[in-house]
Scaffold this active site. Structure first.
Site, PDB file in Angstrom:
ATOM      1  N   ASP A  33     -16.449  39.743  19.649  1.00 19.23           N
ATOM      2  CA  ASP A  33     -16.121  39.324  20.929  1.00 19.23           C
ATOM      3  C   ASP A  33     -15.943  40.477  21.848  1.00 19.23           C
ATOM      4  O   ASP A  33     -15.254  41.711  20.957  1.00 19.23           O
ATOM      5  CB  ASP A  33     -16.197  38.218  21.771  1.00 19.23           C
ATOM      6  CG  ASP A  33     -15.638  38.442  23.325  1.00 19.23           C
ATOM      7  OD1 ASP A  33     -17.172  38.452  23.843  1.00 19.23           O
ATOM      8  OD2 ASP A  33     -15.459  37.590  23.640  1.00 19.23           O
ATOM      9  N   ASP A  35     -15.663  41.763  26.094  1.00 18.15           N
ATOM     10  CA  ASP A  35     -14.297  42.011  26.458  1.00 18.15           C
ATOM     11  C   ASP A  35     -12.670  40.929  25.775  1.00 18.15           C
ATOM     12  O   ASP A  35     -13.160  40.284  25.773  1.00 18.15           O
ATOM     13  CB  ASP A  35     -14.836  41.423  27.739  1.00 18.15           C
ATOM     14  CG  ASP A  35     -15.936  42.625  28.511  1.00 18.15           C
ATOM     15  OD1 ASP A  35     -15.122  43.010  29.494  1.00 18.15           O
ATOM     16  OD2 ASP A  35     -16.751  42.258  28.473  1.00 18.15           O
ATOM     17  N   ASP A 217     -12.078  35.466  22.693  1.00 19.50           N
ATOM     18  CA  ASP A 217     -10.955  35.003  23.614  1.00 19.50           C
ATOM     19  C   ASP A 217     -11.238  34.108  24.291  1.00 19.50           C
ATOM     20  O   ASP A 217     -10.820  33.466  25.004  1.00 19.50           O
ATOM     21  CB  ASP A 217     -10.422  36.044  23.647  1.00 19.50           C
ATOM     22  CG  ASP A 217     -10.979  36.951  24.892  1.00 19.50           C
ATOM     23  OD1 ASP A 217     -12.625  37.100  24.987  1.00 19.50           O
ATOM     24  OD2 ASP A 217     -10.804  36.904  26.666  1.00 19.50           O
TER      25      ASP A 217
END
Length: 271
Positions: A33, A35, A217
């Site tokens: 991922d 961000d 996240d």
């Protein structure tokens, strides 16, 4: 499927070397991922520029093993923020997949929804675009409504508008949850997990000698953790004491507490 609290997960950097043991005899294929993993979460999405150190780490890793970015961001924007345009990128939660060798390799079901996204984007601009702090982010295959900077007393207006739009278009539009953001996408059975499995197949990474790893996240990354549960390693990035993480259940098997820890972990992979 076994779920664990983020705070109960062992560190992927643990001295016991559990990740290294799992990788023994395998080549890693790394799915990341953007961000919160390669850059810290920031107040304004356009400020999430990758650091020079992380860019160097990513390039060195890509020279050793396959690396794919799987992000909710628009693909072109992700490439611009990374300052890297020669990696495989699955943008818009996997709806827009591109490789430097093959160009677009998106699933065929996605291409027919571009007009729908334009229509939804215009509706959102009309309904909530004037609310102070709202940021509407159109993407190739979805549209995001960020409300981090909206006054608390106005947030219900944003949420109510999104829910009304969903109710009126339940057969065409679905909601993807995120951190202080509503993301609207075509209502088809597609997510980051299916995008990762699609990439594994298209890129020829399904052999017994390859071990896929996914680092994420956000709630949307749980689809990828679940997809790889029996064939790879899921690593949650974040801390249990973060109010946006809290006492979350996750399908990941390991944890890294910060972007700096991610950088240390990636630097050691495949060596």
């Amino acid at each position: 499927m076994s779920m664990r609290k983020v705070g109960d997960l062992p560190s992927a950097l643990g001295e016991g070397g559990a990740v290294e043991r799992r990788l023994a005899g395998h080549k890693p294929a790394v799915f990341l991922d953007y961000d919160g993993v390669l850059t810290p979460i920031v107040d304004r999405p356009e400020d999430a520029v990758m650091s020079d150190d992380m860019r160097t780490t990513l390039r060195e890793l890509a020279a050793r093993c396959p690396v794919c970015i799987v992000t909710g961001r628009d693909r072109a924007m992700a490439q611009q923020l990374m300052g890297v345009d020669d990696l495989v990128v699955a943008g818009s939660h996997g709806f827009d997949i591109w490789t430097p060798q093959q160009g677009s390799i998106s699933d065929d079901r996605v291409s027919g929804f571009l007009d729908l996204i334009a229509e939804v984007t215009e509706r959102l601009r009309d309904d909530v675009g004037s609310i102070p702090g709202v940021q509407i982010e159109p993407k190739r295959a979805s549209v995001a409504v960020h409300y981090r900077h909206v006054a608390p007393e106005d947030r219900d207006r944003v949420g109510d508008s999104v829910q009304t739009l969903l109710a009126e278009n339940s057969d065409r539009v679905a909601l993807t949850p995120g951190k202080m953001v509503y993301e609207l996408k075509p209502n088809i059975d597609w997510d980051k997990g299916k995008a990762v499995l699609h990439l594994i197949e298209v890129l020829g990474l399904g052999g017994d000698d390859v071990l896929p790893l996914y680092l994420g996240d956000d709630i949307t990354d749980e689809d990828a953790f679940r997809a790889l549960r029996d064939r790879g390693i899921g690593i949650f990035v974040g801390r249990a004491d973060d109010p946006e993480v809290g006492d979350r259940d996750t399908a990941a098997q390991f944890v890294l507490g910060s972007v700096d820890e991610v950088k240390r972990f990636l630097a050691g992979l495949g060596r």
